[in-house]
Design an enzyme around this catalytic site. Sequence first.
Site, mmCIF file in Angstrom:
data_model
loop_
_atom_site.group_PDB
_atom_site.id
_atom_site.type_symbol
_atom_site.label_atom_id
_atom_site.label_comp_id
_atom_site.label_asym_id
_atom_site.label_seq_id
_atom_site.Cartn_x
_atom_site.Cartn_y
_atom_site.Cartn_z
ATOM 1 N NE ARG A 122 75.371 -20.354 67.966
ATOM 2 C CZ ARG A 122 75.119 -20.128 69.242
ATOM 3 N NH1 ARG A 122 75.687 -20.840 70.146
ATOM 4 N NH2 ARG A 122 74.306 -19.162 69.586
ATOM 5 C CD GLN A 127 78.686 -13.808 63.063
ATOM 6 O OE1 GLN A 127 78.593 -12.665 62.644
ATOM 7 N NE2 GLN A 127 79.728 -14.232 63.738
ATOM 8 C CG ASP A 130 73.246 -18.151 65.840
ATOM 9 O OD1 ASP A 130 72.386 -18.792 66.465
ATOM 10 O OD2 ASP A 130 74.445 -18.090 66.199
ATOM 11 C CB SER A 133 73.105 -15.636 68.367
ATOM 12 O OG SER A 133 74.197 -16.500 68.438
ATOM 13 C CE1 TYR A 226 77.381 -23.701 71.672
ATOM 14 C CE2 TYR A 226 78.416 -24.856 69.843
ATOM 15 C CZ TYR A 226 77.400 -24.060 70.336
ATOM 16 O OH TYR A 226 76.420 -23.614 69.503
HETATM 17 P P1 NAD Z 1 75.889 -21.656 75.547
HETATM 18 O O1 NAD Z 1 74.509 -21.122 75.706
HETATM 19 O O2 NAD Z 1 76.086 -23.048 75.058
HETATM 20 O O3 NAD Z 1 76.630 -21.553 76.977
HETATM 21 C C1 NAD Z 1 76.730 -20.315 77.648
HETATM 22 C C2 NAD Z 1 78.107 -20.173 78.248
HETATM 23 O O4 NAD Z 1 78.257 -21.048 79.362
HETATM 24 C C3 NAD Z 1 79.259 -20.502 77.300
HETATM 25 O O5 NAD Z 1 80.042 -19.343 77.141
HETATM 26 C C4 NAD Z 1 80.003 -21.624 78.021
HETATM 27 O O6 NAD Z 1 81.404 -21.528 77.822
HETATM 28 C C5 NAD Z 1 79.621 -21.376 79.460
HETATM 29 N N1 NAD Z 1 79.813 -22.517 80.365
HETATM 30 C C6 NAD Z 1 79.565 -23.829 80.154
HETATM 31 N N2 NAD Z 1 79.879 -24.555 81.259
HETATM 32 C C7 NAD Z 1 80.320 -23.677 82.199
HETATM 33 C C8 NAD Z 1 80.776 -23.808 83.538
HETATM 34 N N3 NAD Z 1 80.845 -24.998 84.137
HETATM 35 N N4 NAD Z 1 81.161 -22.688 84.191
HETATM 36 C C9 NAD Z 1 81.088 -21.479 83.585
HETATM 37 N N5 NAD Z 1 80.669 -21.282 82.325
HETATM 38 C C10 NAD Z 1 80.288 -22.378 81.640
HETATM 39 O O7 NAD Z 1 76.781 -20.671 74.705
HETATM 40 P P2 NAD Z 1 76.399 -19.747 73.486
HETATM 41 O O8 NAD Z 1 75.949 -18.431 73.962
HETATM 42 O O9 NAD Z 1 75.499 -20.516 72.611
HETATM 43 O O10 NAD Z 1 77.811 -19.553 72.794
HETATM 44 C C11 NAD Z 1 78.734 -20.637 72.704
HETATM 45 C C12 NAD Z 1 79.869 -20.313 71.773
HETATM 46 O O11 NAD Z 1 79.416 -20.160 70.439
HETATM 47 C C13 NAD Z 1 80.615 -19.057 72.112
HETATM 48 O O12 NAD Z 1 81.979 -19.316 71.877
HETATM 49 C C14 NAD Z 1 80.122 -18.076 71.119
HETATM 50 O O13 NAD Z 1 81.040 -17.034 70.870
HETATM 51 C C15 NAD Z 1 79.980 -18.979 69.925
HETATM 52 N N6 NAD Z 1 79.086 -18.407 68.915
HETATM 53 C C16 NAD Z 1 79.537 -18.320 67.623
HETATM 54 C C17 NAD Z 1 78.718 -17.785 66.649
HETATM 55 C C18 NAD Z 1 79.169 -17.658 65.223
HETATM 56 O O14 NAD Z 1 80.336 -17.635 64.956
HETATM 57 N N7 NAD Z 1 78.258 -17.593 64.301
HETATM 58 C C19 NAD Z 1 77.445 -17.371 66.971
HETATM 59 C C20 NAD Z 1 77.031 -17.487 68.302
HETATM 60 C C21 NAD Z 1 77.854 -18.028 69.253
#
Ligand code: NAD
Length: 373
Positions: A122, A127, A130, A133, A226
Amino acid sequence: MPTRLVVPNEISPGERRIALEPGVAKKLSATGMSIAMQQGAALSSYFKDEDFSDVETVADAATLYKNADLVFKVQPPTVEELNQMPDGCTVIGFMAPNKNIDMMKLMCDKKITSLAMELVPRITRAQSMDALSSQASIAGYMGVLMGAQLASVFFPMLTTAAGTIRPAKVLIIGVGVAGLQAIATAKRLGAIVEAYDVRSATREQVESLGGKFVDTGVSAEGEGGYARELTDDEKQQQQDVLAKHIALADVIISTAAIPGRPSPKIITEAMVENMKTGAVIVDLASEGGGNCELTKPGETFEYKDRVTIHGPLNVAAELPIHASEMYAKNLFNLVSPFIAEGGNLELDFEDDVIAGCVLTRDGAIVHQQYRNN
Ligand code: NAD
C-alpha cells in the site's frame, strides 16, 4: 511470443465478479497480448461475450487453461483449477494464503508463479493497483444501502404533512477505506453520522466528510498505517465510551479489521441488549468473524425480535459491474508496466510492487509472511 492471458468463469458460489472487463480487454489486446475467456464467464457481471472485442471465447475451462501463460482470477484458484493449468504459468488474483495451504503447495509443485492481490504493497505508486481498496470502498457503500434497507426508520430528515421526521443516527466503527465510503454514503442519504477508529489520524478524515468523531481516548496505531490489537484495559476503555453511542444508533456499520487476525470483537451482547428496538447492525467484518460477538457470518437474524444483525460475506460481488471494472483495472495497472513489445509479459521480480505481492515462484513460497507456513 505474445503472452496468452486466459480468464475463466469464477466457480466460487456467489461470486459474481469477473477479472476482466471490455475496456481492459481492449487495452491488453492493443499491447499484442492474446486473450481468451471462458464462454459466458462475464454474464454474472452483465457483460456479454460479444462485448469483448479481440477476445477468443472457449467453451470449457479445461480447454481454456491448456495453453495459458497467464491467468486472471478473482477468487483463489482451487486445486481442481490449478490441476488444469500448465506447469510454470502465472496466476494473479486474491489468494487468501492463510486459508489455502493446499493451493500454495500445489502451486509450488507446478512451479506456478502467483501474485496475490491482497499483498500489493500500500504505497502511493501502487494505489491504482490496490484491489483491497477498490473492493473495500464498494463494501462500504453497499453496507450503508443494506443498513438503510433493513432499517425501520428513514435516513434523511423529512418535513411532511404528517410531521417532521428526525434523521437516522448512523455509527460507523472502523474508518479505513470501507468506513470512509460508508460515512460518505450515509451522509449522502441524509443521516447523522458518527464514526470511530482506534487510529487517531482518522479523526480529521471523519470530520472532513461531515461526520462526528467518537473519541474513546484509545489510540492504537500499528505498523504500515494499520491498527494493532488492543490490550484488555484499552478494550474496556473503548467499550465504556462506545456503549453510549451504540445505544443511541439506529444503524451501525462496522468495518474494523486487523490484517491477518480475526476481526476484533467490539460490540458485545450487553451493548446489543441496550440498543434501540428496530436498530440494525451491518457487520462488514463478517469475513473475519465479525465485530459483533453475536454476528453469524453469512446470515441475517433478529436478536430477541428487536435488533437486526446482518453478517454479509463477499459484499463487493453484490455490485458486480463496477466491482469487476475496478478490479480488472487494478490488474491491468499491476501488469501493464511489464508488457514488452509484442505483448509478452516480463515481470520484474526486483520491482517493489511485484516483489511485495509474489507469493510462489520457482517451486517455493517466496513471500516472507508465508514462507514458513
Ligand atoms: P482494514 O480493513 O485493515 O481495517 C479497517 C479499519 O478498522 C482500520 O481503519 C483500522 O484502524 C480499524 N480498526 C482496527 N481495529 C479496530 C478497533 N478495535 N476499533 C476500531 N477500529 C479498529 O483497513 P483498510 O481499509 O485496509 O486501511 C488500513 C490503512 O491502510 C489505512 O490507514 C488506510 O489509509 C491505509 N491505506 C493506504 C493506501 C495507500 O497508501 N496506497 C491504500 C489503502 C489504504
